[in-house]
Structures are given as C-alpha cells and as structure tokens.
Design a protein around this motif. Structure first.
Motif, PDB file in Angstrom:
ATOM      1  N   VAL A 154      -2.274 -30.336 -29.204  1.00  0.00           N
ATOM      2  CA  VAL A 154      -1.115 -29.713 -29.845  1.00  0.00           C
ATOM      3  C   VAL A 154      -0.144 -30.733 -30.442  1.00  0.00           C
ATOM      4  CG1 VAL A 154      -1.242 -27.656 -28.385  1.00  0.00           C
ATOM      5  CG2 VAL A 154       0.200 -29.588 -27.674  1.00  0.00           C
ATOM      6  N   SER A 155      -0.359 -32.012 -30.151  1.00  0.00           N
ATOM      7  CA  SER A 155       0.515 -33.042 -30.721  1.00  0.00           C
ATOM      8  C   SER A 155      -0.161 -34.400 -30.662  1.00  0.00           C
ATOM      9  CB  SER A 155       1.854 -33.103 -29.963  1.00  0.00           C
ATOM     10  OG  SER A 155       1.656 -33.587 -28.643  1.00  0.00           O
ATOM     11  N   GLY A 156       0.392 -35.354 -31.400  1.00  0.00           N
ATOM     12  CA  GLY A 156      -0.117 -36.720 -31.362  1.00  0.00           C
ATOM     13  C   GLY A 156      -0.053 -37.332 -29.976  1.00  0.00           C
ATOM     14  N   PRO A 157       1.063 -37.161 -29.228  1.00  0.00           N
ATOM     15  CA  PRO A 157       1.119 -37.698 -27.866  1.00  0.00           C
ATOM     16  C   PRO A 157       0.050 -37.121 -26.944  1.00  0.00           C
ATOM     17  CG  PRO A 157       3.334 -37.312 -28.655  1.00  0.00           C
ATOM     18  CD  PRO A 157       2.400 -36.745 -29.702  1.00  0.00           C
ATOM     19  N   VAL A 158      -0.330 -35.856 -27.130  1.00  0.00           N
ATOM     20  CA  VAL A 158      -1.407 -35.280 -26.318  1.00  0.00           C
ATOM     21  C   VAL A 158      -2.726 -35.973 -26.645  1.00  0.00           C
ATOM     22  CG1 VAL A 158      -2.770 -33.199 -25.854  1.00  0.00           C
ATOM     23  CG2 VAL A 158      -0.282 -33.040 -26.048  1.00  0.00           C
ATOM     24  N   LYS A 159      -3.002 -36.157 -27.935  1.00  0.00           N
ATOM     25  CA  LYS A 159      -4.229 -36.862 -28.331  1.00  0.00           C
ATOM     26  C   LYS A 159      -4.246 -38.276 -27.759  1.00  0.00           C
ATOM     27  CE  LYS A 159      -6.951 -38.501 -32.249  1.00  0.00           C
ATOM     28  NZ  LYS A 159      -7.174 -38.475 -33.724  1.00  0.00           N
ATOM     29  N   LYS A 171     -13.619 -36.508 -31.375  1.00  0.00           N
ATOM     30  CA  LYS A 171     -13.714 -35.094 -31.015  1.00  0.00           C
ATOM     31  C   LYS A 171     -12.396 -34.359 -31.195  1.00  0.00           C
ATOM     32  CE  LYS A 171     -17.280 -34.690 -27.434  1.00  0.00           C
ATOM     33  NZ  LYS A 171     -17.505 -34.164 -26.077  1.00  0.00           N
ATOM     34  N   ILE A 172     -11.318 -35.118 -31.357  1.00  0.00           N
ATOM     35  CA  ILE A 172      -9.978 -34.530 -31.253  1.00  0.00           C
ATOM     36  C   ILE A 172      -9.341 -34.324 -32.623  1.00  0.00           C
ATOM     37  CG2 ILE A 172      -7.704 -34.753 -30.195  1.00  0.00           C
ATOM     38  CD1 ILE A 172      -8.928 -36.772 -28.226  1.00  0.00           C
ATOM     39  N   LYS A 173      -8.843 -33.112 -32.835  1.00  0.00           N
ATOM     40  CA  LYS A 173      -8.003 -32.816 -33.999  1.00  0.00           C
ATOM     41  C   LYS A 173      -6.628 -32.414 -33.482  1.00  0.00           C
ATOM     42  CE  LYS A 173     -11.643 -31.046 -37.088  1.00  0.00           C
ATOM     43  NZ  LYS A 173     -11.529 -31.968 -38.203  1.00  0.00           N
ATOM     44  N   VAL A 174      -5.589 -32.835 -34.186  1.00  0.00           N
ATOM     45  CA  VAL A 174      -4.234 -32.416 -33.843  1.00  0.00           C
ATOM     46  C   VAL A 174      -3.842 -31.231 -34.722  1.00  0.00           C
ATOM     47  CG1 VAL A 174      -1.798 -33.060 -33.810  1.00  0.00           C
ATOM     48  CG2 VAL A 174      -3.528 -34.709 -33.077  1.00  0.00           C
ATOM     49  N   ILE A 175      -3.530 -30.120 -34.089  1.00  0.00           N
ATOM     50  CA  ILE A 175      -2.996 -28.961 -34.806  1.00  0.00           C
ATOM     51  C   ILE A 175      -1.690 -28.578 -34.118  1.00  0.00           C
ATOM     52  CG2 ILE A 175      -3.306 -26.548 -35.449  1.00  0.00           C
ATOM     53  CD1 ILE A 175      -6.282 -26.977 -35.575  1.00  0.00           C
ATOM     54  N   HIS A 176      -0.591 -28.813 -34.799  1.00  0.00           N
ATOM     55  CA  HIS A 176       0.713 -28.454 -34.242  1.00  0.00           C
ATOM     56  C   HIS A 176       0.860 -26.936 -34.172  1.00  0.00           C
ATOM     57  CE1 HIS A 176       1.875 -32.564 -35.893  1.00  0.00           C
ATOM     58  NE2 HIS A 176       2.067 -32.653 -34.601  1.00  0.00           N
TER      59      HIS A 176
END
Length: 383
Positions: A154-159, A171-176
């Motif tokens: 849900v955010s860059g910090p989560v990634k 594997k990871i996409k950020v979608i706010h």
C-alpha cells in the motif's frame, strides 16, 4: 470475466475493511466478479451485501497473539485445515470457479492452502509493517515471498520493509489506497456533533481516530496535547476508536486516564462510529501519533479529503501522504514535545486552515478512488 476470491481478517469498518469495500464495489463488473469470504459477521458484510457483492461468512482463523503458544498453534492448524475445506465446499456448492485469490492482509494465511487446492494465482495485498515480534514478521515475509504470485504494497515504506526481510522486489507493486472525495469532502455537514459532544461553536478541534491498541498512540496523543488545553481555552481534544474483542481493558484504562487529567471536560472519547466522514470533517486538525509505522493510514486520506491539516510522526506511509509544511507537519517518532509544538504552531497562527486546503488538493490529485481501482484492474488483467 474473472472471478476473484477475497479473504479478509474481519468485518469491521477500519482502514483495510474500507479499502476492501471500495475495491470490490468499484470493479468493472463486466470484467470482474468479486466473491468475498469473511471470518465473522459485521458491518462490512452488511455493506457488501447492500452493494450486491457475493459474500459468505466462514470462521477461518486469523493470525492473532492468542495463537502464539503451543496450545494455540495446535488449535490454529486444526481450524485452518477445517475452515479452508469449508471455503472449498462453499465454492463447489455454489458453482463458483475462482480465477484468482486476493488476500487482503498478512494476518490471513488461508490463501496459501487455497492457492494449492484451487490451482490459481495468489495476490497478497499487504497493509502492514510488522516490527515485532520479529519471528512473526520474518515468518510472514517468508510466506509472502514463497507463495504469492503478486504482492501489492500500500506504500513505498511497506515495500521497503518487505524487501528488507526477503521478499523479491520484482514481485511487489505499490498501489496507494484511494478514497471517494465526494463522500470525504469539505462540504460534509458535521454541525450536529457540536450538540452531541457539547462543544462550543468557537472551539478548535484536534483529534485522532484509530484502533485502541498498543501502537496507535492514544497515550502519546494525550501526553503531548493535554498541556495545550491550559493555553487555549477553546481547544478540545478527541479520541475515537474501539479495541479488539478481548482487549476491552484498553478502552477502560484509556477512559480512566482521561478522567484523571486536568481539563478532562474538554477531552472527548468515543468508541468506533459509522460517521467518520463527519467526524473527520468536524476536526480542524487530525493527529496520527502511531508509535509503530502506519503503512498507509486511511484516516489520513479521509481527513485530507475533508480538507483538514494532518500532524503525525514521521514514519510509515504518512511520509508519502504529507508534505511537511504544505498540507501538514511531521515530527520525529516518539517526540511528544515536538508533536505538541507542531500542533501549537498550527493553532497559534491558524495555519491549519491553509494546510487543510492543500490537503484536499493533494488528495484529489494523487489518491483518487478512480486511480486506485484502475490500478488494481490493470494488475488483475495481467494474469
């Protein structure tokens, strides 16, 4: 048409619950058919049904602290297998052929077994930044890396957190997250709250909304801001939120603390409400004092939509949502003196009015509901 099976950790109406509701109801129904399985009855189930979404309650276990002991592990494993079998039986009974599984939280592991049994891709939507206990954090990151076909952060910090603990960044996409700026809007009518909470019309209102737990920061909020009640005669403080079932003692302790404080007649506590759009509009300033990083707090987006200034600790998703000095202020995590000074500055110069107007602009431009749903439909279409 793709049928997407959604699994979630509850049926309340906090951040991730609202996001699930917005996503499933906003999808293009000519292309996607959402089927939601929840572990409990609740307001989220009611709202999904009202929107015409297929929803079923099967009490599968959610990864909570009550399972973090030998007896709890045994119970979890037993219930896990039994309830995932129930989900499969429900799908077969209703002739539902699933094309994709969307798990809406790290606390739900049932998607792993269902992925294998149904032989479909697993999308893991991560709303959390788990900092402790570390053994749980490492285990969950391993699960995500091992079993997820696609990870949505849900955010860059989560990634960044996921990658730090071993999840493949590819594997990871950020979608706010996005919110409906027509519902959370400066035009909301919140005047009825003056009477309900016995607040004077010339009051300046500073509040926080969040689960009453060990890290949302209700104590930091009080410790930092109660001294300002003696400096500003028209200042009122608000705390809104409830505890998890079984942790009601947290609310009891919080009320006891509030009643022991000076000027406690200008500190309003309310358990969870259904009219947060009005509450957030009612506040002049929203404070986010989370002591652990909040991944992408929905309450901040909603308050931005209402045109409100935001002040919080500078970690987690809020660092992407708030431009310090433009639509809010960010201070060092845990620095309650700095938090107090930031709020005082906003109050002393009415700066919160300008910051609030900028919040609305930033929300509409970057965190629209249309953009959020469009990004998900694009990702769903890739498999």
């Amino acid at each position: 048409m793709k049928t997407i099976l959604y699994l979630h950790a509850g049926a309340e109406m906090y951040g991730a619950d609202k996001i699930l509701l917005e996503l499933t109801t906003g999808l293009d129904k000519k292309k996607f058919q959402p089927v939601v399985v929840l572990p409990a009855e609740g307001i989220l189930k009611d709202k999904l049904e009202q929107a015409g979404i297929t929803v079923c309650v099967i009490p599968y276990p959610i990864l909570r602290r009550k399972y973090f002991n030998p007896h709890g592990v045994i119970n979890y494993i037993s219930n896990y297998k039994e309830q995932t079998n129930e989900i499969i039986s429900y799908l077969k009974k209703n002739n539902i052929k699933v094309d994709l599984i969307h798990v809406n939280t790290l606390a739900v592991l049932e998607g792993i077994r269902l992925k294998k049994k149904l032989n479909v891709p697993l999308y893991w939507h991560v709303h959390e930044i788990i900092t402790h206990p570390q053994i749980v954090n490492k285990f969950l990151c391993w699960c995500v890396n091992r079993y997820a076909d696609q990870v949505i952060a849900v955010s860059g910090p989560v990634k960044k957190h996921l990658v730090k603990y071993g999840v493949n960044s590819n594997k990871i996409k950020v979608i706010h997250n996005g919110i409906d700026s027509n519902i959370f809007s400066p035009s909301v009518n919140s005047d009825y709250l003056y009477k309900e909470w016995n607040v004077s019309k010339n009051a300046v209102k500073v509040g926080m909304i969040g689960r009453v737990n060990g890290w949302k920061g209700q104590n930091d909020f009080l410790d930092a801001l109660v001294p300002l009640l003696s400096e500003f005669d028209n200042l009122y403080l608000f705390i809104v939120g409830s505890a998890f079932q079984g942790q009601e003692w947290r609310v009891k302790d919080l009320k006891k603390k509030i009643n022991s404080l000076p000027n406690h007649n200008r500190i309003i506590f309310s358990e969870f409400r259904k009219d947060n759009y009005a509450v957030e509009h009612f506040f002049d300033i929203l404070v986010l004092p989370s002591t652990s990083p909040d991944p992408l707090p929905t309450v901040v987006l909603e308050s931005m939509g209402c045109g409100r200034a935001i002040i919080g600790y500078e970690h987690g998703g809020i660092t992407e949502m708030i431009k310090d000095g433009y639509n809010g202020k960010l201070v060092t995590p845990g620095d309650k003196v700095a938090l107090r000074k930031a709020v005082k500055t906003c109050l002393s110069h009415n700066e919160y009015v300008k910051l609030g107007k900028n919040s609305r602009i930033r929300l509409v431009n970057q965190y629209s509901l249309k953009k959020f749903i469009g990004n998900f439909m694009k990702v769903y279409s890739e498999h």
